[in-house]
Design a protein around this motif. Structure first.
Motif, PDB file in Angstrom:
ATOM      1  N   PHE A  62       1.637 -10.177  -2.662  1.00  0.00           N
ATOM      2  CA  PHE A  62       2.818  -9.795  -2.169  1.00  0.00           C
ATOM      3  C   PHE A  62       2.604  -8.240  -1.650  1.00  0.00           C
ATOM      4  CE2 PHE A  62       6.564  -7.119  -2.661  1.00  0.00           C
ATOM      5  CZ  PHE A  62       7.407  -7.395  -2.080  1.00  0.00           C
ATOM      6  N   LYS A  63       1.848  -7.347  -2.580  1.00  0.00           N
ATOM      7  CA  LYS A  63       1.988  -6.047  -2.201  1.00  0.00           C
ATOM      8  C   LYS A  63       1.048  -5.788  -0.764  1.00  0.00           C
ATOM      9  CE  LYS A  63       0.987  -3.282  -5.572  1.00  0.00           C
ATOM     10  NZ  LYS A  63      -0.003  -2.794  -6.716  1.00  0.00           N
ATOM     11  N   ALA A  64      -0.051  -6.755  -0.808  1.00  0.00           N
ATOM     12  CA  ALA A  64      -0.785  -6.636   0.357  1.00  0.00           C
ATOM     13  C   ALA A  64      -0.258  -7.111   1.745  1.00  0.00           C
ATOM     14  CB  ALA A  64      -1.937  -7.584   0.384  1.00  0.00           C
ATOM     15  N   ILE A  65       0.690  -8.042   1.640  1.00  0.00           N
ATOM     16  CA  ILE A  65       1.611  -8.552   2.883  1.00  0.00           C
ATOM     17  C   ILE A  65       2.575  -7.472   3.182  1.00  0.00           C
ATOM     18  CG2 ILE A  65       3.330 -10.126   3.328  1.00  0.00           C
ATOM     19  CD1 ILE A  65       1.929 -12.137   1.757  1.00  0.00           C
ATOM     20  N   PHE A  66       3.037  -6.859   2.221  1.00  0.00           N
ATOM     21  CA  PHE A  66       4.031  -5.797   2.366  1.00  0.00           C
ATOM     22  C   PHE A  66       3.293  -4.525   3.163  1.00  0.00           C
ATOM     23  CE2 PHE A  66       6.555  -1.830   1.639  1.00  0.00           C
ATOM     24  CZ  PHE A  66       7.706  -2.198   1.610  1.00  0.00           C
ATOM     25  N   GLU A  67       2.182  -4.122   2.571  1.00  0.00           N
ATOM     26  CA  GLU A  67       1.567  -3.272   3.413  1.00  0.00           C
ATOM     27  C   GLU A  67       1.073  -3.326   4.782  1.00  0.00           C
ATOM     28  OE1 GLU A  67       1.270  -0.167   2.105  1.00  0.00           O
ATOM     29  OE2 GLU A  67       1.277  -0.108   0.021  1.00  0.00           O
ATOM     30  N   ILE A  68       0.864  -4.614   4.984  1.00  0.00           N
ATOM     31  CA  ILE A  68       0.117  -4.966   6.586  1.00  0.00           C
ATOM     32  C   ILE A  68       1.486  -5.184   7.380  1.00  0.00           C
ATOM     33  CG2 ILE A  68      -0.442  -6.871   7.724  1.00  0.00           C
ATOM     34  CD1 ILE A  68      -2.403  -7.484   5.391  1.00  0.00           C
ATOM     35  N   TRP A 115      -6.663  -1.140  -3.936  1.00  0.00           N
ATOM     36  CA  TRP A 115      -6.755   0.112  -4.220  1.00  0.00           C
ATOM     37  C   TRP A 115      -7.391   0.877  -3.005  1.00  0.00           C
ATOM     38  CZ3 TRP A 115      -4.390   2.972  -8.069  1.00  0.00           C
ATOM     39  CH2 TRP A 115      -3.899   2.432  -9.133  1.00  0.00           C
ATOM     40  N   GLU A 116      -8.373   0.079  -2.382  1.00  0.00           N
ATOM     41  CA  GLU A 116      -9.254   0.684  -1.183  1.00  0.00           C
ATOM     42  C   GLU A 116      -8.545   0.700  -0.003  1.00  0.00           C
ATOM     43  OE1 GLU A 116     -13.679   0.017  -2.999  1.00  0.00           O
ATOM     44  OE2 GLU A 116     -12.892  -1.248  -1.856  1.00  0.00           O
ATOM     45  N   LYS A 117      -7.357   0.166   0.021  1.00  0.00           N
ATOM     46  CA  LYS A 117      -6.558  -0.004   1.243  1.00  0.00           C
ATOM     47  C   LYS A 117      -7.134  -1.030   2.142  1.00  0.00           C
ATOM     48  CE  LYS A 117      -4.331   4.573   0.942  1.00  0.00           C
ATOM     49  NZ  LYS A 117      -3.327   4.161   0.141  1.00  0.00           N
ATOM     50  N   LYS A 118      -7.870  -2.064   1.691  1.00  0.00           N
ATOM     51  CA  LYS A 118      -8.503  -3.120   2.520  1.00  0.00           C
ATOM     52  C   LYS A 118      -7.436  -4.214   2.308  1.00  0.00           C
ATOM     53  CE  LYS A 118     -12.843  -1.296   1.845  1.00  0.00           C
ATOM     54  NZ  LYS A 118     -14.343  -1.547   0.873  1.00  0.00           N
ATOM     55  N   TYR A 119      -6.257  -4.165   3.014  1.00  0.00           N
ATOM     56  CA  TYR A 119      -5.334  -5.243   2.600  1.00  0.00           C
ATOM     57  C   TYR A 119      -5.559  -6.698   3.120  1.00  0.00           C
ATOM     58  CZ  TYR A 119      -2.973  -0.774   1.624  1.00  0.00           C
ATOM     59  OH  TYR A 119      -2.503   0.269   1.158  1.00  0.00           O
ATOM     60  N   LYS A 120      -6.025  -6.695   4.496  1.00  0.00           N
ATOM     61  CA  LYS A 120      -6.346  -7.787   4.828  1.00  0.00           C
ATOM     62  C   LYS A 120      -7.595  -8.718   3.873  1.00  0.00           C
ATOM     63  CE  LYS A 120      -5.149  -7.181   9.747  1.00  0.00           C
ATOM     64  NZ  LYS A 120      -5.526  -7.120  11.130  1.00  0.00           N
ATOM     65  N   GLU A 121      -8.393  -7.743   3.612  1.00  0.00           N
ATOM     66  CA  GLU A 121      -9.393  -8.510   2.529  1.00  0.00           C
ATOM     67  C   GLU A 121      -8.920  -9.054   1.150  1.00  0.00           C
ATOM     68  OE1 GLU A 121     -13.035  -6.427   1.648  1.00  0.00           O
ATOM     69  OE2 GLU A 121     -12.816  -5.114   3.591  1.00  0.00           O
ATOM     70  N   VAL A 122      -7.542  -8.416   0.771  1.00  0.00           N
ATOM     71  CA  VAL A 122      -6.935  -8.878  -0.291  1.00  0.00           C
ATOM     72  C   VAL A 122      -6.433 -10.332   0.046  1.00  0.00           C
ATOM     73  CG1 VAL A 122      -5.098  -8.642  -1.807  1.00  0.00           C
ATOM     74  CG2 VAL A 122      -6.373  -6.407  -1.167  1.00  0.00           C
ATOM     75  N   LEU A 123      -6.044 -10.476   1.229  1.00  0.00           N
ATOM     76  CA  LEU A 123      -5.260 -11.749   1.548  1.00  0.00           C
ATOM     77  C   LEU A 123      -6.344 -12.909   1.883  1.00  0.00           C
ATOM     78  CD1 LEU A 123      -2.403 -10.639   4.107  1.00  0.00           C
ATOM     79  CD2 LEU A 123      -2.430 -11.067   1.681  1.00  0.00           C
ATOM     80  N   ASN A 124      -7.490 -12.333   2.298  1.00  0.00           N
ATOM     81  CA  ASN A 124      -8.758 -13.383   2.486  1.00  0.00           C
ATOM     82  C   ASN A 124      -9.017 -13.907   0.882  1.00  0.00           C
ATOM     83  OD1 ASN A 124      -8.745 -13.281   5.194  1.00  0.00           O
ATOM     84  ND2 ASN A 124     -10.194 -11.692   5.295  1.00  0.00           N
ATOM     85  N   LEU A 125      -9.020 -12.985   0.053  1.00  0.00           N
ATOM     86  CA  LEU A 125      -9.783 -13.287  -1.278  1.00  0.00           C
ATOM     87  C   LEU A 125      -8.645 -13.978  -2.258  1.00  0.00           C
ATOM     88  CD1 LEU A 125     -11.152  -9.774  -2.030  1.00  0.00           C
ATOM     89  CD2 LEU A 125     -12.452 -11.939  -2.172  1.00  0.00           C
TER      90      LEU A 125
END
Length: 245
Positions: free
Chosen positions: A145-151, A115-125
């Motif tokens: 999936f959503k984080a990969i899409f956004e990136i 939600w904070e748009k920190k998509y790479k952090e999402v993938l790391n977590l």
């Protein structure tokens, strides 16, 4: 009604109020789950949760169900309140069963980062995280999936996007297969996850305007699924780009 419930909770017989709260909470929760994408504010819902925790109505043998933890944080995020989301992430964590505490906190940290748009952090977590409960595992896969899409979403770089798209389609197939295999999920919850996975795949594969329009009509209809707002947002972006492969 929430105000009245709070007054009763402060002054009433604890056992009677516990029963009243449970009935009211189950009613509100069931209605909330049916219209969650149309609610303009989750403030009353969040207040209900706070009453339940303040008076320990939501605790069973001293512990909070992980679904309650998940739902409260999501309600804060949908209200645009990441500060409160992080507050409940930390303060309610210790009410969870000890063996799921850390993984649930990590899942919710990943969702807040999304939600904070920190998509790479999402993938790391989420990279090596696995959840004990299938509901949480499905949520983990959805946000991954959503984080990969956004990136990686970049229709101007056609070849790279096509390669990434195939990988994401495989993630959708895996999510659908996993949801179908989980018999301890309720039939409605299983259907929501299956429909969400299928719609993700359609979003990725759609490459003509009429396909996107049809997908938007489907998502805006009565179909049971999660992430409707996010999917519709992505459909509008793609329609504005008006590209066809």
């Amino acid at each position: 009604m929430v105000n009245d419930l709070e007054k009763v909770a402060e002054s009433g017989d604890k056992e009677s109020v516990q029963l009243l709260f449970s009935l009211f909470f189950n009613l509100i929760s069931s209605r909330h789950n049916l219209v969650t994408d149309k609610i303009p504010s989750f403030s009353p819902f969040r207040r209900l949760y706070k009453i339940g925790m303040k008076h320990k109505f939501l605790l069973a043998a001293g512990y909070l169900k992980e679904l309650h933890y998940f739902t409260m944080i999501i309600a804060c995020l949908k209200d645009g309140d990441t500060e409160d989301a992080r507050y409940y992430l930390k303060t309610w964590k210790n009410y969870l069963l000890e063996d799921i505490r850390e993984e649930m906190a990590q899942l919710m940290e990943a969702i807040i980062c999304f939600w904070e748009k920190k998509y790479k952090e999402v993938l790391n977590l989420t990279r090596n995280l696995r959840m004990a409960h299938p509901f949480n595992e499905c949520q983990l896969r959805i946000y991954n999936f959503k984080a990969i899409f956004e990136i990686h979403y970049d229709p101007e770089n056609g070849s790279e996007w096509k390669n990434e798209r195939e990988y994401m389609c495989n993630l959708c197939k895996t999510l659908e297969a996993f949801a179908r295999s989980q018999q301890n999920l309720s039939e409605v919850t299983r259907e929501r996850f299956i429909n969400t996975a299928n719609t993700f795949r359609k979003l990725i594969r759609a490459h003509k305007r009429k396909q996107l329009h049809a997908l938007r009509d489907y998502v805006e209809g009565e179909v049971l699924m999660d992430e409707k707002e996010w999917i519709i947002e992505k459909i509008h972006i793609r329609l504005n780009e008006a590209f066809e492969e």
